[in-house]
Scaffold this active site. Structure first.
Site: not given
Ligand SMILES: NC(=O)c1ccc[n+]([C@@H]2O[C@H](COP(=O)([O-])OP(=O)(O)OC[C@H]3O[C@@H](n4cnc5c(N)ncnc54)[C@H](O)[C@@H]3O)[C@@H](O)[C@H]2O)c1
Ligand SMILES: [Zn+2]
Length: 235
Positions: A2, A24, A66, A108, A118, A122, A126, A129, A133, A143
């Site tokens: 699992r 999460k 954030e 965090k 949550e 927690r 949000n 958000h 969102h 985002h």
């Molecule tokens: N709590 C959560 O689970 C939570 C919260 C916020 C976002 N997310 C998710 O997390 C994921 C990651 O989001 P994110 O904002 O980190 O961005 P992302 O992975 O979408 O990256 C953003 C852009 O930056 C580029 N990039 C990333 N790292 C790079 C680097 N070191 N150098 C050059 N380019 C780079 C990527 O190719 C992309 O074009 C997303 O899918 C988002 O929906 C989750």
């Molecule tokens: Zn966020």
């Protein structure tokens, strides 16, 4: 069999301070938001700041949304530090960005450790958000940009119904602008309302909305949907 053990190696500021922490975690797949995810704590987090050397400016900006969120809900002195410094300062040395990211990771982690499932505190994470969102989905915004607009809206609602000081609201807006985040969006209120009604923070006729008492002091406030619908006019 699992589940398998896993760890995260975030490569963006946003993922280092937020998305990779908390147990999460979702990632976008093609057009679908957070389609693939985990609901367990990772075995490790590896933060390698060398990644940030290639991170585009627009992604630094998204990450700071954030960070500003954390400061608004929990850490007034972090807010003041952000007012005092700038993206250029944090980019200028590994020590500067390391101190900032660590502080946000700790903040965090503290919130999550105290409320893994949550039920209370927690929810504060949000902040920005709910409306964020909705506009992210409708207007396909990055985002952090969407959360910035959501935080301005939450400040306006906080001012209307939670005695949040208008000077503090102006400070939040100035800080978001300082980190190149948008603070204004002409959005279609009917469409946004439709999407808001599908938000997971809605429970019956109430939306659990995150508001500010003051900078560094967030609260979860249940708002009846009919009151919220009236308030949306102001944001
Ligand atoms: N709590 C959560 O689970 C939570 C919260 C916020 C976002 N997310 C998710 O997390 C994921 C990651 O989001 P994110 O904002 O980190 O961005 P992302 O992975 O979408 O990256 C953003 C852009 O930056 C580029 N990039 C990333 N790292 C790079 C680097 N070191 N150098 C050059 N380019 C780079 C990527 O190719 C992309 O074009 C997303 O899918 C988002 O929906 C989750
Ligand atoms: Zn966020």
């Amino acid at each position: 069999m699992r589940g398998v053990k896993f760890g995260f190696v975030p490569t963006t500021i946003l993922a280092m301070v937020d998305a990779a922490i908390g147990g999460k975690n979702g990632i976008d797949v093609g057009l679908y938001k957070n389609l693939v995810g985990t609901i367990r704590q990772p075995e490790f987090l590896l933060l390698d700041y060398a990644f940030l050397q290639s991170l585009p400016d627009s992604e630094w900006t998204n990450g700071f949304a954030e960070i500003i969120k954390h400061a608004c809900i929990k850490d007034r002195s972090l807010f003041e530090l952000l007012e005092d410094k700038s993206i250029t300062f944090f980019k200028s040395s590994t020590e500067n960005i390391d101190a900032l990211i660590n502080r946000n990771v700790e903040l965090k982690c503290d919130v999550v450790v105290n409320d893994e499932y949550e039920t209370g505190e927690r929810k504060l994470l949000n902040f920005g958000h709910t409306l964020g969102h909705a506009v992210e989905n409708i207007y396909d915004l990055p985002h952090g940009n969407a959360v910035s607009i959501g935080m301005v809206a939450a400040c306006t609602i906080s001012e209307k119904i939670n005695n949040f000081n208008s000077t503090d609201k102006d400070r939040v807006i100035s800080l978001l602008k300082k980190y190149h985040l948008p603070v204004d969006l002409k959005f279609d209120r009917d469409k946004v309302w439709e999407v808001l009604l599908m938000d997971k923070k809605k429970s019956g006729d109430i939306m659990n909305f995150i508001l500010l008492n003051a900078i560094g002091d967030g609260i979860v406030r249940p708002i009846p949907l009919n009151q919220l619908e009236d308030l949306i006019i102001y944001v």
